[in-house]
Design a protein around this motif. Structure first.
Motif, PDB file in Angstrom:
ATOM      1  N   LYS A  50       0.858  -1.189   0.000  1.00  0.00           N
ATOM      2  CA  LYS A  50       0.000   0.000   0.000  1.00  0.00           C
ATOM      3  C   LYS A  50       0.892   1.236   0.000  1.00  0.00           C
ATOM      4  O   LYS A  50       1.663   1.446   0.938  1.00  0.00           O
ATOM      5  CB  LYS A  50      -0.924  -0.021   1.216  1.00  0.00           C
ATOM      6  CG  LYS A  50      -1.970  -1.133   1.166  1.00  0.00           C
ATOM      7  CD  LYS A  50      -2.815  -1.126   2.424  1.00  0.00           C
ATOM      8  CE  LYS A  50      -4.000  -2.079   2.303  1.00  0.00           C
ATOM      9  NZ  LYS A  50      -3.611  -3.473   2.051  1.00  0.00           N
TER      10      LYS A  50
ATOM     11  N   ARG B 237      -5.098   5.239  10.225  1.00  0.00           N
ATOM     12  CA  ARG B 237      -5.979   4.648   9.214  1.00  0.00           C
ATOM     13  C   ARG B 237      -7.413   4.688   9.721  1.00  0.00           C
ATOM     14  O   ARG B 237      -7.721   4.159  10.786  1.00  0.00           O
ATOM     15  CB  ARG B 237      -5.573   3.213   8.901  1.00  0.00           C
ATOM     16  CG  ARG B 237      -6.278   2.672   7.653  1.00  0.00           C
ATOM     17  CD  ARG B 237      -5.777   1.311   7.249  1.00  0.00           C
ATOM     18  NE  ARG B 237      -6.241   0.264   8.158  1.00  0.00           N
ATOM     19  CZ  ARG B 237      -6.107  -1.044   7.909  1.00  0.00           C
ATOM     20  NH1 ARG B 237      -5.500  -1.441   6.807  1.00  0.00           N
ATOM     21  NH2 ARG B 237      -6.532  -1.946   8.778  1.00  0.00           N
TER      22      ARG B 237
ATOM     23  N   ASP C  20     -12.806   3.921   6.811  1.00  0.00           N
ATOM     24  CA  ASP C  20     -13.075   3.839   5.373  1.00  0.00           C
ATOM     25  C   ASP C  20     -11.818   3.598   4.546  1.00  0.00           C
ATOM     26  O   ASP C  20     -11.859   3.604   3.314  1.00  0.00           O
ATOM     27  CB  ASP C  20     -13.784   5.106   4.888  1.00  0.00           C
ATOM     28  CG  ASP C  20     -12.927   6.361   5.056  1.00  0.00           C
ATOM     29  OD1 ASP C  20     -11.771   6.256   5.521  1.00  0.00           O
ATOM     30  OD2 ASP C  20     -13.421   7.454   4.726  1.00  0.00           O
ATOM     31  N   GLY C  21     -10.679   3.380   5.225  1.00  0.00           N
ATOM     32  CA  GLY C  21      -9.438   3.110   4.528  1.00  0.00           C
ATOM     33  C   GLY C  21      -8.621   4.337   4.190  1.00  0.00           C
ATOM     34  O   GLY C  21      -7.483   4.216   3.718  1.00  0.00           O
ATOM     35  N   SER C  22      -9.158   5.533   4.426  1.00  0.00           N
ATOM     36  CA  SER C  22      -8.386   6.758   4.223  1.00  0.00           C
ATOM     37  C   SER C  22      -7.570   7.049   5.482  1.00  0.00           C
ATOM     38  O   SER C  22      -7.643   6.314   6.471  1.00  0.00           O
ATOM     39  CB  SER C  22      -9.313   7.932   3.886  1.00  0.00           C
ATOM     40  OG  SER C  22     -10.178   8.208   4.980  1.00  0.00           O
TER      41      SER C  22
END
Length: 738
Positions: free
Chosen positions: A246, A275, A278-280
């Motif tokens: 990532k 983190r 929502d993964g942002s």
């Protein structure tokens, strides 16, 4: 229908006899957004400036006691509060521990546990934990739920319980860190280029990964998070299978990863980030949050805080539950304690490294504008709450605004500012006042004037106190009489129009139709004339407005869709090219200050309906910025939802720390850049206010970087309090909810 019939059709609905307090106001229980508590973050910093000492680990116990392990022993935070950094000092609280020459530090079951050259030990559990080992150079350790420790000196490994060494072995790679995996009952060992597991039941070491780019590891649930010098990836702890790397992160050079109580956190060479679900990622960098951006360690602190250890000290990210109203009360104190000069709403400048006590209040070209935006906010506060403090704030700032007109010799001309003689910049716009104690600043611009009319109109409409109401109306009449007398110009002490105080058709219509200056001047000036007519009922203002709209195209100018605003043609004059080199965010501020008088005091219903179209069209083009004030003020035109949730996000996310710290975001890999454009939008989605520089509403929220050095503190008066209080007045935001 021709423009003249269009402009003069409709029912004349506004007049001096109208009940001024009833226009458009909604009750708080009808508010579209409920002001419920949220978590406000802020930072307390503890600086450390000894380059000869290496900071290594940070931990805190259940009592909130924080310790930092350094190459020269234990340190602890001293003093420190929001906006006033403390420091890290030698920890002498308990000498039998601090004198031991400790090599590692952790928090286990919210108690501090240490590693020295003889044992793993703690002062908790009545001091009974003292597990002896046989590695005099031991410097890494981890613990399972049963107080079994795996320790290492970089090469050798030992497994200890409370009483004895249960196993000894040698690592195949130089050990850099150890983490315990409770789900699989394994220890994960980070080497120089490998990651291995140690199974304590089987007494077996197994190499899982071979990757020289690895910098750190952390176990969270059934995943091992592996940080590298270019992103991170996850490894299934049961199968050992790695996932994809990532790299869409705030910064990819990862230095540490920690599973904390509120989620997964990453440290890097350019700040820390969390983190989100929502993964942002939520990004913490710059001196707003940290003593330095080079992050070494992360840990849970007391009261839901996060401890971020950097090479220059400790940052403590604090979380406080508050409502928007609570935040408004905090900002009110910030303004009143540090940002009021003669009633003006000003900036504290010339500070040293963010120290608000080291700076001084400065004059500004826009003293009038910033003050009227704060003043209007206090008017709305008074209209909603009846606060006597808000009313007194209005009196003091209105006195300052009135003096802008009386301190200079030009009838009806507002000065930019005034200051005691000898305490000003020695530039040309400063003029001597008749009073030898004072000077005043000339060259006043249209953005000053529209701010004046906005605030004076709000006072005249919403405050029933006769002295304030009459003073505001007199000032409206004074300014607009000056403009009419001088053929729609602001004329300075020298008999010449100022550079930016020009609403005359000869100037306005000299610009090509796509140049925004043509639209903004027409929009502002018609709103100013409507305001003057509404409160004075003097026909000269109405006559001038219709003449400009019908004979000089001001109506077509102000109604021109925003999609038609753009760069002037190549064969245009240099001034038009300069004015249209990109989207003008100062114009946005001027438009919205002017919309109060343009829409609210429209001459008739037909105009009002069409003004609404122009305002909503403008708002549609502003939506990507998620600008709190623009979204909220668009509620002027009706009950539709103009992205009010985004406005609340803006208000909640705005940092409590309003210092001009340098902010860098253009290096980030987690943002999607767009092609250069007239709008000056740099990325697909605007960042939260807490990750951007502090700026007023005339700035581009898509600006990613700034070179601030902590030399100034901005006032919340115009930046935050205006959108909040007008939001309360317009029924966008409710009163605070329990």
């Amino acid at each position: 229908m021709n423009s003249k019939r269009l402009l003069q059709s409709g029912i004349f609905i506004l007049g001096l006899m109208l009940s001024l307090s009833s226009i458009g106001q909604r009750k708080s229980n009808q508010a579209q957004i409920q002001d419920t508590p949220f978590i406000q973050e802020y930072s307390i910093k503890y600086n450390f400036n000894n380059d000869r000492v290496e900071l290594r680990r940070v931990a805190a116990d259940r009592n909130g006691y924080v310790q930092v392990l350094s190459s020269h022993g234990l340190l602890r935070p001293k003093a420190g509060q929001f906006l006033f950094p403390g420091e890290l000092v030698k920890d002498v609280q308990y000498l039998p521990t601090s004198d031991k020459g400790l090599k590692d530090l952790m928090s286990h079951q919210k108690q501090l546990v240490y590693l020295d050259d003889k044992a793993v030990l703690s002062n908790a559990w009545a001091g009974k934990l003292y597990s002896r080992h046989q590695l005099p150079e031991a410097r890494y350790f981890a613990v399972d739920d049963d107080f079994t420790f795996l320790i290492s000196d970089g090469k050798n490994l030992q497994l200890l319980d409370w009483d004895q060494v249960r196993w000894s072995g040698v690592a195949e790679d130089e050990v850099r860190a150890i983490r315990y995996d409770a789900l699989n009952k394994l220890y994960w060992i980070l080497g120089q280029h490998t990651v291995s597991t140690f199974n304590p039941a089987q007494k077996r070491l197994t190499t899982i990964l071979d990757d020289a780019s690895i910098t750190c590891i952390e176990v969270a649930g059934d995943q091992l998070f592996v940080g590298t010098n270019d992103g991170y990836y996850e490894v299934d702890t049961k199968t050992g299978k790695p996932g994809a790397i990532k790299r869409k992160l705030p910064w990819n050079e990862i230095t540490t990863i920690a599973k904390l109580e509120d989620g997964l956190w990453f440290g890097s060479t350019r700040g820390a980030f969390k983190r989100k679900d929502d993964g942002s990622y939520r990004y913490y960098s710059s001196k707003r949050w940290l003593p330095s951006d080079e992050v070494i360690d992360l840990a849970d602190g007391s009261e839901n805080s996060i401890l971020i250890l950097t090479n220059k000290g400790l940052g403590k990210i604090c979380r406080k539950e508050m409502t928007l109203h609570d935040k408004a009360m905090y900002y009110d104190k910030q303004v009143r304690e540090r940002h009021i000069r003669h009633g003006f709403n000003g900036t504290v400048s010339n500070m040293t490294d963010g120290d608000v006590t080291s700076g001084s209040l400065q004059t500004s070209d826009n003293d009038g504008l910033w003050t009227t935006m704060y003043l209007a906010g206090e008017v709305f506060r008074y209209a909603v709450t009846g606060s006597s403090e808000a009313l007194q704030n209005v009196r003091e700032s209105l006195d300052a605004m009135e003096r802008l007109y009386s301190i200079n010799p030009v009838p009806g001309f507002p000065s930019r500012s005034f200051e005691r003689r000898g305490y000003k910049y020695h530039d040309k716009p400063w003029r001597r006042a008749e009073d030898p104690e004072w000077d005043w600043k000339s060259t006043t611009s249209s953005d000053e004037a529209i701010g004046h009319i906005f605030a004076f109109g709000a006072i005249a409409e919403l405050i029933a106190e006769p002295d304030l109401k009459n003073k505001a109306i007199t000032l409206i009449d004074t300014l607009m009489s000056h403009a009419l007398k001088h053929d729609h110009y602001l004329v300075d002490w020298n008999g010449e129009p100022t550079v930016w105080g020009r609403w005359n058709p000869e100037y306005v219509n000299a610009r090509p139709v796509m140049v925004g200056d043509r639209k903004i001047n027409s929009s502002n000036y018609i709103g100013m004339l409507q305001t003057a007519y509404h409160f004075t009922q003097k026909e000269k203002y109405k006559k001038a407005a219709f003449q400009l709209m019908e004979e000089h195209g001001y109506y077509e100018n102000l109604m021109r869709p925003m999609k038609e605003i753009g760069p002037a043609p190549e064969d245009s004059d240099d001034w038009s090219k300069m004015l249209s080199s990109g989207w003008n965010h100062s114009d946005d501020e001027m438009y919205y200050c002017g919309y109060w008088g343009l829409y609210r005091y429209a001459f008739n219903d037909t105009l009002k309906a069409n003004y609404k179209k122009a305002i909503v069209d403008h708002w549609e083009h502003e939506r990507p910025e998620k600008e709190g004030l623009w979204n909220i003020m668009t509620a002027l035109v009706g009950k539709d939802n103009y992205d009010f949730e985004e406005a609340i996000w803006y208000l909640r996310e705005y940092p409590l720390d309003l210092i001009d710290w340098g902010i860098q975001n253009s290096h980030r890999k987690d943002i999607e850049f767009v092609e250069p454009n007239f709008r000056k939008q740099t990325i697909r989605e605007v960042l939260p206010a807490g990750e951007l520089r502090v700026s007023r509403h005339n700035a581009n929220r898509f600006d990613l970087d700034s070179n601030g050095r902590g030399h100034a503190e901005y006032s919340a008066g115009d930046i935050w309090l205006l959108p909040y209080w007008i939001g309360r007045y317009l029924g966008v935001i409710s009163e605070p909810q329990k």
